[in-house]
Design a protein around this motif. Sequence first.
Motif, PDB file in Angstrom:
ATOM      1  N   GLY A 172       0.833  -1.204   0.000  1.00  0.00           N
ATOM      2  CA  GLY A 172       0.000   0.000   0.000  1.00  0.00           C
ATOM      3  C   GLY A 172       0.862   1.246   0.000  1.00  0.00           C
ATOM      4  O   GLY A 172       2.084   1.189  -0.156  1.00  0.00           O
ATOM      5  N   GLY A 173       0.216   2.367   0.173  1.00  0.00           N
ATOM      6  CA  GLY A 173       0.953   3.617   0.238  1.00  0.00           C
ATOM      7  C   GLY A 173       0.041   4.809   0.116  1.00  0.00           C
ATOM      8  O   GLY A 173      -1.182   4.679  -0.003  1.00  0.00           O
ATOM      9  N   TRP A 174       0.658   5.970   0.173  1.00  0.00           N
ATOM     10  CA  TRP A 174      -0.106   7.207   0.031  1.00  0.00           C
ATOM     11  C   TRP A 174       0.803   8.321  -0.476  1.00  0.00           C
ATOM     12  O   TRP A 174       2.025   8.238  -0.419  1.00  0.00           O
ATOM     13  CB  TRP A 174      -0.743   7.618   1.357  1.00  0.00           C
ATOM     14  CG  TRP A 174       0.223   8.059   2.414  1.00  0.00           C
ATOM     15  CD1 TRP A 174       0.829   9.278   2.554  1.00  0.00           C
ATOM     16  CD2 TRP A 174       0.705   7.261   3.506  1.00  0.00           C
ATOM     17  NE1 TRP A 174       1.643   9.300   3.654  1.00  0.00           N
ATOM     18  CE2 TRP A 174       1.592   8.078   4.256  1.00  0.00           C
ATOM     19  CE3 TRP A 174       0.460   5.954   3.924  1.00  0.00           C
ATOM     20  CZ2 TRP A 174       2.231   7.616   5.398  1.00  0.00           C
ATOM     21  CZ3 TRP A 174       1.101   5.506   5.052  1.00  0.00           C
ATOM     22  CH2 TRP A 174       1.970   6.325   5.780  1.00  0.00           C
ATOM     23  N   ALA A 175       0.168   9.356  -0.978  1.00  0.00           N
ATOM     24  CA  ALA A 175       0.855  10.583  -1.368  1.00  0.00           C
ATOM     25  C   ALA A 175      -0.024  11.748  -0.950  1.00  0.00           C
ATOM     26  O   ALA A 175      -1.257  11.675  -1.047  1.00  0.00           O
ATOM     27  CB  ALA A 175       1.116  10.628  -2.874  1.00  0.00           C
ATOM     28  N   GLY A 176       0.593  12.812  -0.465  1.00  0.00           N
ATOM     29  CA  GLY A 176      -0.169  13.955   0.008  1.00  0.00           C
ATOM     30  C   GLY A 176       0.457  15.277  -0.398  1.00  0.00           C
ATOM     31  O   GLY A 176       1.684  15.392  -0.509  1.00  0.00           O
ATOM     32  N   TYR A 177      -0.396  16.258  -0.633  1.00  0.00           N
ATOM     33  CA  TYR A 177       0.053  17.601  -1.009  1.00  0.00           C
ATOM     34  C   TYR A 177      -0.717  18.626  -0.179  1.00  0.00           C
ATOM     35  O   TYR A 177      -1.935  18.517  -0.010  1.00  0.00           O
ATOM     36  CB  TYR A 177      -0.185  17.864  -2.491  1.00  0.00           C
ATOM     37  CG  TYR A 177      -0.075  19.317  -2.878  1.00  0.00           C
ATOM     38  CD1 TYR A 177       1.166  19.943  -2.980  1.00  0.00           C
ATOM     39  CD2 TYR A 177      -1.216  20.083  -3.132  1.00  0.00           C
ATOM     40  CE1 TYR A 177       1.268  21.280  -3.324  1.00  0.00           C
ATOM     41  CE2 TYR A 177      -1.128  21.427  -3.481  1.00  0.00           C
ATOM     42  CZ  TYR A 177       0.121  22.018  -3.575  1.00  0.00           C
ATOM     43  OH  TYR A 177       0.211  23.341  -3.907  1.00  0.00           O
ATOM     44  N   THR A 178      -0.011  19.609   0.340  1.00  0.00           N
ATOM     45  CA  THR A 178      -0.625  20.686   1.118  1.00  0.00           C
ATOM     46  C   THR A 178      -0.187  22.034   0.572  1.00  0.00           C
ATOM     47  O   THR A 178       1.004  22.260   0.312  1.00  0.00           O
ATOM     48  CB  THR A 178      -0.217  20.602   2.602  1.00  0.00           C
ATOM     49  OG1 THR A 178      -0.691  19.389   3.167  1.00  0.00           O
ATOM     50  CG2 THR A 178      -0.774  21.788   3.391  1.00  0.00           C
ATOM     51  N   ASN A 179      -1.164  22.924   0.401  1.00  0.00           N
ATOM     52  CA  ASN A 179      -0.862  24.320   0.110  1.00  0.00           C
ATOM     53  C   ASN A 179      -1.145  25.101   1.384  1.00  0.00           C
ATOM     54  O   ASN A 179      -2.296  25.196   1.818  1.00  0.00           O
ATOM     55  CB  ASN A 179      -1.703  24.855  -1.049  1.00  0.00           C
ATOM     56  CG  ASN A 179      -1.387  26.309  -1.351  1.00  0.00           C
ATOM     57  OD1 ASN A 179      -2.039  27.216  -0.852  1.00  0.00           O
ATOM     58  ND2 ASN A 179      -0.369  26.535  -2.158  1.00  0.00           N
ATOM     59  N   GLN A 180      -0.093  25.600   1.991  1.00  0.00           N
ATOM     60  CA  GLN A 180      -0.217  26.337   3.252  1.00  0.00           C
ATOM     61  C   GLN A 180       0.019  27.818   2.979  1.00  0.00           C
ATOM     62  O   GLN A 180       0.981  28.184   2.308  1.00  0.00           O
ATOM     63  CB  GLN A 180       0.792  25.814   4.271  1.00  0.00           C
ATOM     64  CG  GLN A 180       0.746  26.519   5.609  1.00  0.00           C
ATOM     65  CD  GLN A 180       1.562  25.790   6.658  1.00  0.00           C
ATOM     66  OE1 GLN A 180       1.049  24.960   7.377  1.00  0.00           O
ATOM     67  NE2 GLN A 180       2.852  26.091   6.743  1.00  0.00           N
ATOM     68  N   ARG A 181      -0.846  28.653   3.520  1.00  0.00           N
ATOM     69  CA  ARG A 181      -0.777  30.086   3.224  1.00  0.00           C
ATOM     70  C   ARG A 181      -0.755  30.903   4.509  1.00  0.00           C
ATOM     71  O   ARG A 181      -1.638  30.760   5.373  1.00  0.00           O
ATOM     72  CB  ARG A 181      -1.963  30.499   2.364  1.00  0.00           C
ATOM     73  CG  ARG A 181      -2.062  31.982   2.080  1.00  0.00           C
ATOM     74  CD  ARG A 181      -3.088  32.276   1.005  1.00  0.00           C
ATOM     75  NE  ARG A 181      -2.647  31.736  -0.286  1.00  0.00           N
ATOM     76  CZ  ARG A 181      -3.367  31.810  -1.406  1.00  0.00           C
ATOM     77  NH1 ARG A 181      -4.567  32.376  -1.380  1.00  0.00           N
ATOM     78  NH2 ARG A 181      -2.893  31.323  -2.523  1.00  0.00           N
ATOM     79  N   ILE A 182       0.260  31.741   4.654  1.00  0.00           N
ATOM     80  CA  ILE A 182       0.310  32.729   5.731  1.00  0.00           C
ATOM     81  C   ILE A 182      -0.393  33.969   5.208  1.00  0.00           C
ATOM     82  O   ILE A 182       0.020  34.550   4.206  1.00  0.00           O
ATOM     83  CB  ILE A 182       1.760  33.025   6.128  1.00  0.00           C
ATOM     84  CG1 ILE A 182       2.430  31.739   6.613  1.00  0.00           C
ATOM     85  CG2 ILE A 182       1.822  34.094   7.218  1.00  0.00           C
ATOM     86  CD1 ILE A 182       3.914  31.868   6.846  1.00  0.00           C
ATOM     87  N   LEU A 183      -1.481  34.365   5.872  1.00  0.00           N
ATOM     88  CA  LEU A 183      -2.427  35.304   5.293  1.00  0.00           C
ATOM     89  C   LEU A 183      -2.094  36.777   5.513  1.00  0.00           C
ATOM     90  O   LEU A 183      -2.715  37.636   4.896  1.00  0.00           O
ATOM     91  CB  LEU A 183      -3.827  35.006   5.834  1.00  0.00           C
ATOM     92  CG  LEU A 183      -4.350  33.588   5.553  1.00  0.00           C
ATOM     93  CD1 LEU A 183      -5.684  33.373   6.244  1.00  0.00           C
ATOM     94  CD2 LEU A 183      -4.481  33.355   4.060  1.00  0.00           C
TER      95      LEU A 183
END
Length: 209
Positions: free
Chosen positions: A90-101
């Motif tokens: 199995g496995g996974w992949a993840g992406y995050t867009n983080q924004r300092i406002l």
Amino acid sequence: MLRTPTRGNGLFNGSYGGLAQLTFTPSDSIALGLTYVNSYNVLTGTGSNASNFPARLASFGLDSDSNLPVSSNSYGAQASWQLNRRFAIGGWAGYTNQRILSNLATPTGSVQRGDQKIWNWAVTLAFPDLLKEGNVAGIVVGMEPRVTSSTNRTLPEDKDTSLHVEGFYQFKLSDNISITPGLIWLTAPDHNKNNSDLVIGVVRTTFTF
């Protein structure tokens, strides 16, 4: 997710995390999943310091409860395939867009607004009923959250790549109790090759009711 009922921590003006997940099972041996998480000022505690911006506030003379607004949108894909009764991959992949406002002046300088792109992934191997029925052995190899791109001059991207290598074996003592010893090896911790590798031993006990 709410922390306290005090001022600034309510339903519409405090930290929160909301998750949605879809799971597909095209066959008895294959499972697929998609995940979306929207959060505001949530400290995950995983990955590099650069990917956990609230954890870095102390270096600017602030604490993690600062009013500096940070939002993120995270997307993930997961898969599991049981090839036979004694082996699954199995496995996974993840992406995050983080924004300092917003910008914020601090005792030691200023924190700039901007965006960060953060990735993580892993491959997993599982060996059900290894040595004894009910026991499970597992191997995990992956990358904890790493900032691959940043428009924020305060927090540049991680230049190096750290790997997370983990092995564990779950002993089933009874229908209700299991013990899982494991070993974790982190290369280049904090995605910094100047840091020495870490080896961590862990033991987990699980009670099922």
